[in-house]
Write a protein that holds these residues in place. Structure first.
Motif, short mmCIF file in Angstrom:
data_model
loop_
_atom_site.label_atom_id
_atom_site.label_comp_id
_atom_site.label_asym_id
_atom_site.label_seq_id
_atom_site.Cartn_x
_atom_site.Cartn_y
_atom_site.Cartn_z
N LEU A 1 -154.36 52.62 14.52
CA LEU A 1 -153.88 53.88 14.92
C LEU A 1 -152.31 54.18 14.19
CD1 LEU A 1 -154.12 56.78 16.01
CD2 LEU A 1 -153.32 55.78 18.30
N LEU A 2 -151.35 53.31 14.56
CA LEU A 2 -150.36 53.15 14.01
C LEU A 2 -150.06 53.33 12.60
CD1 LEU A 2 -148.64 50.63 16.40
CD2 LEU A 2 -148.14 53.14 16.62
N GLY B 1 -150.81 56.63 11.10
CA GLY B 1 -149.59 57.54 11.14
C GLY B 1 -148.59 57.41 9.81
N LYS B 2 -148.77 56.25 9.29
CA LYS B 2 -148.00 56.22 7.99
C LYS B 2 -148.78 57.11 6.77
CE LYS B 2 -146.86 51.29 8.99
NZ LYS B 2 -147.21 49.89 8.96
N LEU B 3 -149.68 57.54 6.99
CA LEU B 3 -150.55 58.64 6.09
C LEU B 3 -149.72 59.83 5.98
CD1 LEU B 3 -154.26 57.79 6.72
CD2 LEU B 3 -152.82 57.23 4.90
N ILE C 1 -143.66 61.07 15.04
CA ILE C 1 -145.08 60.68 15.39
C ILE C 1 -145.35 60.25 16.70
CG2 ILE C 1 -147.32 60.00 14.19
CD1 ILE C 1 -146.27 60.16 11.79
N PHE C 2 -146.15 60.84 17.39
CA PHE C 2 -146.40 60.03 18.82
C PHE C 2 -147.79 59.75 18.86
CE2 PHE C 2 -143.19 63.28 19.17
CZ PHE C 2 -142.02 62.59 19.96
N TYR C 3 -148.27 58.61 19.47
CA TYR C 3 -149.60 57.94 19.52
C TYR C 3 -150.08 58.13 20.67
CZ TYR C 3 -147.82 56.41 14.93
OH TYR C 3 -147.14 56.64 13.69
N SER D 1 -141.82 53.56 22.36
CA SER D 1 -141.94 54.85 22.93
C SER D 1 -142.40 55.67 22.60
CB SER D 1 -140.22 55.15 23.32
OG SER D 1 -139.66 55.54 22.18
N SER D 2 -143.16 55.70 21.32
CA SER D 2 -143.87 56.78 20.71
C SER D 2 -145.26 56.41 21.07
CB SER D 2 -143.81 56.88 19.24
OG SER D 2 -144.28 55.67 18.55
#
Length: 167
Positions: free
Chosen positions: A119-120, A123-125, A131-133, A153-154
């Protein structure tokens, strides 16, 4: 593809899943090919759980505590230009230059660090300032994920039993 299947079964599984890594990662060698296909595509519990997770985000006790107030939410899919493969995000919300990316796992095993990092990486896309996950899980999270979350913390971890406690 996972070992434990004949070449013919591997070809069928690859064809049925379209070679999409997310679906291939859900193939279990201790289950028959037929059972894997039925669970992947014909059991609706995973999609229902995604709907529940989306509703959770709009619950009055939760909505105002989110990192930002999302307007619309929806599913996202596209191509990772580096890995040259299709990627999917179960729930995504955007507000100004912030994004919320959610993965929903309705599985009988806790979410592990590999799923978290996947998932992280997705986020790089995107190129948002923040960005929060959110990881939603039927059965919780491994100790490694819980430890990782303390440093990030994200990253928000929401087990199904926490969703069930909302009134």
């Amino acid at each position: 593809m996972r070992n434990g299947f004949s070449a013919e079964e591997q070809t069928i599984l690859y064809g049925v899943t379209g070679g999409i890594p997310e679906y291939l990662s859900r193939i279990y060698i201790n289950r028959s090919m037929d059972k894997n296909i039925i669970e992947l595509f014909f059991e609706e519990s995973g999609r229902v759980f995604e709907d529940i997770c989306q509703q959770y985000l709009y619950h009055p006790q939760i909505y105002t505590k989110l990192p930002f107030l999302p307007g619309n939410t929806g599913r996202w899919w596209g191509t990772d230009p580096v890995k040259k493969r299709q990627e999917e995000i179960d729930i995504m919300a955007i507000q100004d230059n912030q994004a919320l990316l959610c993965e929903c796992k309705w599985r009988n095993v806790p979410v592990n660090i590999e799923i978290t990092k996947q998932l992280l990486d997705r986020g790089k896309l995107f190129h948002y300032d923040q960005i929060f996950y959110f990881l939603f899980s039927k059965t919780g999270f491994t100790k490694e994920v819980l430890e990782y979350q303390k440093q990030d913390s994200s990253l928000f971890l929401i087990p199904f039993d926490k969703i069930c406690l909302l009134k």
